[in-house]
Write an enzyme that holds these catalytic residues in place. Structure first.
Site, PDB file in Angstrom:
ATOM      1  N   GLY A   1       0.841  -1.201   0.000  1.00 14.56           N
ATOM      2  CA  GLY A   1       0.000   0.000   0.000  1.00 14.56           C
ATOM      3  C   GLY A   1       0.871   1.242   0.000  1.00 14.56           C
TER       4      GLY A   1
ATOM      5  N   VAL B   1      -1.922  -7.940  -2.547  1.00 11.70           N
ATOM      6  CA  VAL B   1      -1.622  -8.680  -1.313  1.00 11.70           C
ATOM      7  C   VAL B   1      -2.617  -9.808  -1.031  1.00 11.70           C
ATOM      8  CG1 VAL B   1      -0.396  -6.755  -0.224  1.00 11.70           C
ATOM      9  CG2 VAL B   1      -2.857  -7.057   0.221  1.00 11.70           C
TER      10      VAL B   1
ATOM     11  N   SER C   1      -6.248  -0.297  13.668  1.00 16.19           N
ATOM     12  CA  SER C   1      -7.032   0.944  13.610  1.00 16.19           C
ATOM     13  C   SER C   1      -7.811   1.082  14.916  1.00 16.19           C
ATOM     14  CB  SER C   1      -8.025   0.863  12.441  1.00 16.19           C
ATOM     15  OG  SER C   1      -9.035   1.839  12.570  1.00 16.19           O
TER      16      SER C   1
ATOM     17  N   TYR D   1     -14.304  -4.312   8.558  1.00 16.87           N
ATOM     18  CA  TYR D   1     -13.038  -3.611   8.812  1.00 16.87           C
ATOM     19  C   TYR D   1     -12.610  -3.739  10.279  1.00 16.87           C
ATOM     20  CZ  TYR D   1      -9.798   0.430   8.504  1.00 16.87           C
ATOM     21  OH  TYR D   1      -8.702   1.267   8.529  1.00 16.87           O
TER      22      TYR D   1
ATOM     23  N   THR E   1     -13.446  -6.071  12.391  1.00 14.02           N
ATOM     24  CA  THR E   1     -13.039  -7.453  12.642  1.00 14.02           C
ATOM     25  C   THR E   1     -11.610  -7.685  12.152  1.00 14.02           C
ATOM     26  OG1 THR E   1     -15.330  -8.161  12.373  1.00 14.02           O
ATOM     27  CG2 THR E   1     -13.650  -9.874  12.180  1.00 14.02           C
TER      28      THR E   1
ATOM     29  N   LYS F   1      -9.260  -5.414  11.681  1.00 11.98           N
ATOM     30  CA  LYS F   1      -8.281  -4.621  12.429  1.00 11.98           C
ATOM     31  C   LYS F   1      -8.059  -5.178  13.838  1.00 11.98           C
ATOM     32  CE  LYS F   1      -7.153  -1.720   9.245  1.00 11.98           C
ATOM     33  NZ  LYS F   1      -5.895  -2.014   8.522  1.00 11.98           N
TER      34      LYS F   1
END
Ligand SMILES: NC(=O)c1ccc[n+]([C@@H]2O[C@H](COP(=O)([O-])OP(=O)(O)OC[C@H]3O[C@@H](n4cnc5c(N)ncnc54)[C@H](O)[C@@H]3O)[C@@H](O)[C@H]2O)c1
Length: 240
Positions: A6, A53, A131, A143, A145, A147
């Protein structure tokens, strides 16, 4: 010798720039090759690599290419990320799978490929991007879950890879000004400047974060000064 996924944008790009300033050769890996090339072109020893990825073959050939080019791999930073926010009753299988695959499977595949190179050299630094959403955030079942999972992955790999002198940590940013947060404002139909102003108001330090704020902590976790820190999640959110 660092590999940043990223790396073409946002926090990843800032991390590439800081690691390079500190003297590292940096592989800027991204699904989008164009921004990766732009970032790599600004670095003294930069290499742009197109990489998805979520795909084992893509990750393995990227790590092989980077190791060939640099002769080793000391640092892996997993910044590749997407969001597909929706309330639970509207979240589709695709929303779930895309986010889980990019963050969780992507970090797993990258860490697995990187440790293969790091273990024989008895040296390595791995940083995952968690996060504040790991603590729960409306509209982000997928998201949040992923993170939260990355915090567990950092702790587990710190235990497994510690005996090989490999540090594994996570950083958990709050609101950072990038394309990702801009997309959230758009989705919610809120003016971007107003969105940032409200986020700053909610933050004890009374400002939103910049990619460089996160890159600084990532670089610290990759440095010798942090060599006795492993399995931790450091929140970078302008408050507790
Ligand atoms: N911006 C924030 O407020 C914030 C907060 C907490 C955590 N994070 C996390 O930090 C990381 C970086 O986020 P950002 O805000 O810089 O986002 P960004 O959208 O600016 O950059 C993310 C990059 O990841 C790349 N990418 C997406 N899917 C990929 C894939 N399958 N393979 C390779 N590359 C892929 C994109 O092309 C993009 O260049 C993400 O993991 C994100 O979840 C961001």
């Amino acid at each position: 010798m660092a590999l940043v996924t990223g790396g073409g944008r946002g926090i990843g790009a800032a991390t590439c720039e800081l690691l390079a300033q500190e003297g590292a050769a940096v592989a800027v890996c991204d699904l989008d090759e164009e921004p990766a090339q732009a970032v790599a072109g600004r670095l003294e020893r930069g290499l742009a690599v197109a990489c998805d990825v979520t795909q084992r073959q893509s990750v393995e050939s990227t790590v092989a290419r980077v190791t060939d080019a640099f002769g080793a791999l000391d640092i892996l930073v997993c910044c590749a990320g997407i969001i597909r926010d929706n309330l639970i009753h509207k979240m589709t299988d695709e929303d779930w799978t895309a986010v889980i695959d990019t963050h969780l499977k992507g970090s797993f595949l990258c860490a697995q490929a990187a440790q293969q190179v790091m273990v024989p050299r008895r040296y390595g630094k791995i940083v995952f991007l968690s996060s504040t959403s790991a603590l729960g955030n409306r509209g982000q079942t997928n998201y949040s879950t992923a993170k939260a999972g990355l915090q567990g992955m950092a702790r587990t790999l710190a235990i497994e890879l510690g005996p090989f002198n490999i540090n594994v940590n996570a950083v958990a940013p709050g609101f950072i000004e990038t394309r990702m947060t801009e997309a959230t404002a758009r989705r919610m139909g809120v003016d971007w400047d107003e969105f940032k102003r409200l986020a700053a108001e909610r933050t004890p330090l009374r400002r939103i974060g910049q990619p460089a704020d996160v890159a600084g902590v990532i670089a610290f976790l990759c440095s010798e000064e942090a060599s006795y820190v492993s399995g931790q999640t450091i929140y970078v959110r302008g408050g507790p």
